[in-house]
Design a protein around this motif. Structure first.
Motif, PDB file in Angstrom:
ATOM      1  N   THR A  55       0.829  -1.209   0.000  1.00  0.00           N
ATOM      2  CA  THR A  55       0.000   0.000   0.000  1.00  0.00           C
ATOM      3  C   THR A  55       0.860   1.255   0.000  1.00  0.00           C
ATOM      4  OG1 THR A  55      -1.729  -1.198   1.210  1.00  0.00           O
ATOM      5  CG2 THR A  55      -1.833   1.205   1.214  1.00  0.00           C
ATOM      6  N   ARG A  58       2.437   1.718  -3.423  1.00  0.00           N
ATOM      7  CA  ARG A  58       1.472   2.210  -4.402  1.00  0.00           C
ATOM      8  C   ARG A  58       1.247   3.709  -4.239  1.00  0.00           C
ATOM      9  NH1 ARG A  58      -4.140  -0.678  -6.139  1.00  0.00           N
ATOM     10  NH2 ARG A  58      -5.088   1.071  -7.223  1.00  0.00           N
ATOM     11  N   LYS A  59       1.114   4.177  -3.000  1.00  0.00           N
ATOM     12  CA  LYS A  59       0.911   5.608  -2.771  1.00  0.00           C
ATOM     13  C   LYS A  59       2.133   6.416  -3.213  1.00  0.00           C
ATOM     14  CE  LYS A  59      -2.330   5.114   1.084  1.00  0.00           C
ATOM     15  NZ  LYS A  59      -2.560   5.366   2.541  1.00  0.00           N
TER      16      LYS A  59
END
Length: 332
Positions: A55, A58-59
């Motif tokens: 996560t 991805r950010k």
């Protein structure tokens, strides 16, 4: 009257073998539940950590590339994952090597007929799926016949070794202890030749595997579990990949043969064959009239009975006693 007593016994309760089976099924279910609890406690923290890292990555990627929308990135990830699940890698160096070269295809064929089934490469076409089912339906019995024939040949030197141990240690130890010693020696040989040494070779050939990973791969493969998380020869820039795949195929066949040999030696020790606890006794299998007729002496026919009497007339019939732990191969 005996039939009435047998009927009453069936109505009033279970036989001992049935109770053993119920207890075993209960233990098996508890074993599965215990495994689920332990696996969940061991793997859940690592899974959560991977999710958090993914996560965050991805950010960070979206923040560094504002021209890429979240929807476009999601679509790309879905396509990459779908291709990976079908055995097609998105990594540039790996995707240059086709999955269906001769070496790769031979490796896939061996995992199908040996029921290892890693699952990292699967047929993509409808014709390939149909052929895979037909190929497995014929290949699995052929493989079982081959492994059985090889084990039968290997049981000859194994039995000679057991006879050697009996001749040297028979006056010191009971037959059961000698059988256990024979089993432990054969199992040790299996661990060295089929697990330890090949694991060291895989750890040397595979750049991303340590010895534990290699030993884990050998065990998962030769027990036909075949999880598919470790596949030899799939690392980027793997030299001599086709030859490597063919050599791994030979290793799997030889390893499965020696594993079956060890299991055969184990099952030939009567004291360790716990499967007899679940066998129904003769009085539990005589409710079928046809079975009763076939089990009745002379029911097969007078001609067969006369032939059998002629064969044993004048000869002593030798029946092995329960204490006789000598395997069939070693009996004179």
């Amino acid at each position: 009257m005996p039939q009435e007593r047998a009927r009453l016994r069936r109505v009033c309760g279970f036989r001992r073998s049935t109770w053993f089976l119920i207890l075993y099924v209960t233990f098996y279910c508890l074993y599965l539940i215990l495994g689920a609890i332990i696996f969940a406690s061991l793997e859940s923290p690592i899974e959560r950590k991977i999710v958090q890292n993914l996560t965050k990555f991805r950010k960070d990627f979206l923040s560094r590339n504002p021209c890429v929308s979240d929807e476009d990135l999601e679509s790309l990830i879905v396509e990459v994952v779908a291709a990976s699940n079908r055995g097609v890698s998105a990594v540039r160096n790996v995707s240059s090597e086709p999955n269906w070269s001769f070496g790769q295809s031979l490796f896939f064929s061996s995992t199908v007929v040996t029921t290892i089934g890693y699952g990292h490469v699967t047929p993509l076409s409808k014709g390939g799926k149909v052929f895979c089912m037909i190929y497995a339906m014929l290949g699995i019995p052929l493989t079982l016949v081959l492994l059985t024939a090889l084990v039968e040949r290997l049981m000859v030197p194994s039995t000679l070794f057991l006879q050697f141990l009996n001749s040297r240690l028979g006056h010191l130890y009971p037959p059961f202890n000698i059988r256990l010693l024979h089993l432990m020696l054969m199992a040790t040989l299996l661990l060295i030749l089929i697990f330890s040494l090949p694991a060291a070779a895989f750890a040397w050939l595979e750049p991303e595997w340590d010895y534990l990973d290699s030993l884990y791969y050998c065990f998962i493969s030769l027990t036909t579990v075949g999880l598919g998380d470790y596949i030899p020869g799939d690392s980027p820039n793997q030299p001599y990949r086709p030859f490597y795949k063919v050599a791994t195929t030979c290793y799997l066949i030889v390893g499965l043969t020696f594993t079956m040999l060890t299991l055969t030696i184990f099952y030939e020790i009567p004291q360790l064959n716990f499967g007899v606890l679940f066998l129904m006794r003769s009085d539990e299998t005589t409710s079928d009239p046809e079975k009763v007729r076939l089990q009745t002496p002379g029911a097969i026919g007078p001609k067969y009975t006369q032939q059998r009497n002629d064969q044993i007339k004048g000869h002593k019939v030798e029946t092995p006693t329960p204490e006789d732990t000598t395997p069939v191969h070693a009996r004179p």
